[in-house]
Design an enzyme around this catalytic site. Sequence first.
Site, PDB file in Angstrom:
ATOM      1  N   ARG A 267       0.872  -1.177   0.000  1.00 56.46           N
ATOM      2  CA  ARG A 267       0.000   0.000   0.000  1.00 56.46           C
ATOM      3  C   ARG A 267       0.912   1.231   0.000  1.00 56.46           C
ATOM      4  NH1 ARG A 267      -0.541   2.807   4.886  1.00 56.46           N
ATOM      5  NH2 ARG A 267      -1.492   1.141   6.074  1.00 56.46           N
ATOM      6  N   HIS A 271      -3.140   4.666   4.796  1.00 53.42           N
ATOM      7  CA  HIS A 271      -4.225   3.686   4.951  1.00 53.42           C
ATOM      8  C   HIS A 271      -5.540   4.288   4.449  1.00 53.42           C
ATOM      9  CE1 HIS A 271      -7.016   0.835   6.626  1.00 53.42           C
ATOM     10  NE2 HIS A 271      -7.592   1.796   7.305  1.00 53.42           N
ATOM     11  N   TYR A 280       4.808   5.588  11.244  1.00 51.22           N
ATOM     12  CA  TYR A 280       5.145   4.186  11.492  1.00 51.22           C
ATOM     13  C   TYR A 280       5.974   3.511  10.408  1.00 51.22           C
ATOM     14  CZ  TYR A 280       0.829   3.697   8.750  1.00 51.22           C
ATOM     15  OH  TYR A 280      -0.138   3.789   7.783  1.00 51.22           O
TER      16      TYR A 280
HETATM   17  C1  TPP Z   1     -13.602  -5.371  12.885  1.00 48.46           C
HETATM   18  C2  TPP Z   1     -12.829  -4.140  12.548  1.00 48.46           C
HETATM   19  N1  TPP Z   1     -11.856  -3.714  13.365  1.00 48.46           N
HETATM   20  C3  TPP Z   1     -11.158  -2.592  13.097  1.00 48.46           C
HETATM   21  C4  TPP Z   1     -11.434  -1.880  11.970  1.00 48.46           C
HETATM   22  C5  TPP Z   1     -10.665  -0.596  11.670  1.00 48.46           C
HETATM   23  N2  TPP Z   1      -9.802  -0.809  10.516  1.00 48.46           N
HETATM   24  C6  TPP Z   1     -10.200  -0.455   9.283  1.00 48.46           C
HETATM   25  S1  TPP Z   1      -9.140  -0.954   8.134  1.00 48.46           S
HETATM   26  C7  TPP Z   1      -8.091  -1.625   9.265  1.00 48.46           C
HETATM   27  C8  TPP Z   1      -6.842  -2.307   8.799  1.00 48.46           C
HETATM   28  C9  TPP Z   1      -7.140  -3.388   7.804  1.00 48.46           C
HETATM   29  O1  TPP Z   1      -5.967  -3.967   7.350  1.00 48.46           O
HETATM   30  P1  TPP Z   1      -5.976  -5.077   6.221  1.00 48.46           P
HETATM   31  O2  TPP Z   1      -6.966  -6.135   6.549  1.00 48.46           O
HETATM   32  O3  TPP Z   1      -4.569  -5.504   6.031  1.00 48.46           O
HETATM   33  O4  TPP Z   1      -6.509  -4.327   4.926  1.00 48.46           O
HETATM   34  P2  TPP Z   1      -5.949  -3.009   4.232  1.00 48.46           P
HETATM   35  O5  TPP Z   1      -6.663  -1.845   4.856  1.00 48.46           O
HETATM   36  O6  TPP Z   1      -4.472  -2.964   4.438  1.00 48.46           O
HETATM   37  O7  TPP Z   1      -6.317  -3.122   2.791  1.00 48.46           O
HETATM   38  C10 TPP Z   1      -8.593  -1.451  10.540  1.00 48.46           C
HETATM   39  C11 TPP Z   1      -7.915  -1.876  11.780  1.00 48.46           C
HETATM   40  C12 TPP Z   1     -12.467  -2.349  11.127  1.00 48.46           C
HETATM   41  N3  TPP Z   1     -12.808  -1.704  10.013  1.00 48.46           N
HETATM   42  N4  TPP Z   1     -13.139  -3.474  11.425  1.00 48.46           N
END
Ligand code: TPP
Lengths: 372, 325
Positions: A267, A271, A280
Amino acid sequence: MSDLIQLLTADGVRVEHPDVAFSPDPSLLDTYGDEPGVLRALLRDMTLVRRFDVEATALQRHGELGLWPSSLGQEAAQIGAGRALAPGDYVFPTYRDHGIAWCRRIDPVDLLGVFRGTDHVGWDPEEKRYAPVTIVIGAHTLHAVGYALGALHDGAVGTGDASRDTAVLACFGDGATSQGDVNEAMVFAASYHVPVVFFLQNNHWAISEPVTRQSRIPLVQRAAGFGFPGYRVDGNDVLATYAVVQRALEHARTGQGPVLVEAVTYRMGAHTTTDDPTRYRTDDDLEVWRRRDPIDRLARYLRTTGGADDAWFAALEAEADELGADVRARCHALPDPSPLVSFDATYAEITPTLAAQRAEVAALLDGTEVAR
Amino acid sequence: MTTLTLAKALNAGLRRAMEQDGKVVLLGEDIGRLGGVFRITEGLQKDFGEQRVLDTPLAESGIVGTAVGLALRGYRPVVEIQFDGFVYPAYDQIVCQVAKLRTRSGGQRALPIVIRIPYGGGIGAVEHHSESPEAQFAHTPGLKVVTCSNPVDGYWMLQQAIAHDDPVVFLEPKRLYHSTRAELDPALEPGPLFASRVVRSGTDATLIAYGPTVQTCLAAADQAAEEGRSLEVVDLRTISPLDLGPVAESVRRTGRAVVVHEAHVSFGVGAEVAAAITEQCFFSLEAPVLRVCGYDTPYPLSRVEHEWLPTVDRVLDAVDRAVGF
Ligand SMILES: Cc1ncc(C[n+]2csc(CCOP(=O)(O)OP(=O)(O)O)c2C)c(N)n1
């Protein structure tokens, strides 16, 4: 298999893999003429999706969107997977899969409503075979398994009839692999042998947490523990991702059960627009991945092999500019919803309590006395 | 004395709790280097180390379940749930384990866990980022549920919740994180944790609020004063156990009560408060207890959330009805 499958290096050189080859679907060849034509189409997809994404990020900066999750850097993973889908396949996406939505012929502007706060879903999920995006991490992987189970029970798997057979693509990130739901989805998928492809984009970060916080071993190895095959592919290589996902979907569609595909990518942006990645991660890390850019490498290949010339690139650039301007203009024009929509969309038939509340809101909106 | 936002006050409260008790540990997603998505844990991992501030895998059930084990081992875990809408994957652990372990151990085991949840709407967020789940936890025996409406309360209540031996769901009104400031004197002794408080006195009606709607009610009282009407505002602060003392006392004086919260109206905290007031103040009431709350739809699209949230106008309209009854 935990070695990384690659067909196009970061320098834009085609390489062989003993088990996997890039062989575009006949329908793609029909549409784009020959293999260079298909490659140009893939490059066009990636370029336009990137431009859309950059434009959406800018729109957020100008206050037009509340939030935007950028897909910058993940174009090859998403276009590779998206173009490998057959028309009847069904996708359960995340909030970041703009490239896959593009391949489902969803108007990019229709992706903005969720983040502008005007709409929950801007397309018809059945028509596009693309579910509403899920914000709660990983929850939809179970829905994908259930949908695939339904397809299996409907006899829409392994019939040999391409217009009938269905595979389901369940998209999620590396962070999501820690969720109970994702692990339960894999248990169910294996148990019922359903036609689902778990498409994991390992972009190395779950907000601020590196993938090493979710797993000590390559994530692809989890597939073996659940009892189905897993492939680890260079997710910045659109040819390899296409080839691997195509094969995985075929595996599912023909009744051979679930597959995990781990697309290793990065990415490049924040985020979301509220995130500050400088807190970070280091520029060095970014630089390494910048050199692996998915668009650059295919462009380089097409240039060196004569698959596309300057005029073609100039035309693509112009098309991207046009798309950007169009997205900007139409985002501004997205209408605000009526506050009454959520009252009408909560139940199949509005309940008496809710009808009274709806009337109260309607009266407030009209500036009339509230009838009680 | 320093002037702090709610976000900074909570950060200072966590810091002091960690300094005073080496058993206090923090768990949550992105709370380490990033300092949490709202920066409430900013700088704590740097100063207290990775064993006391744990960046967890992305798994809410895992976070809360692990906190249960840590508590059984003698730690005092403080869990951060990133957003209200993401507490539900941990709901089973909270409702079936955190809430019931004391009972399941025949009263022998304390479970001093604090579950911090940024909650409520009004920040233009996407879905699942604006929920008000207080009633779901308040309805669960074994849990205590509190919420703060200002930096001073945030600072003290968080420390008190951490020092408390029962599990506490600690709701932080996220839209106030950066929009409220107050002077904080760490030398002043705080009042008790599970106590409601009159935050503005008045004579014509009592507004009962907590968390984000306290500010709405104070604004409504200001506006009412311009029109010659005097409203009292009570900040509940504690939802479970409910501290009805100051509420009942106020309603006996004013004769009218309006409960204001963002969560859906039906089966919510307002219903509980209204029932309790009716039982205790029946002969003082000049009007039925009214509620101004969120409607019974899922939290709406952010473009129209202002039509959904209790506004000053809706509160004043309810006061008019109570007065004119
Ligand atoms: C159950 C839940 N916990 C926390 C969040 C907050 N949150 C949104 S995206 C994210 C990180 C997701 O990481 P990943 O699964 O690697 O997907 P990426 O965003 O990197 O595409 C978090 C912690 C959420 N949306 N849902």
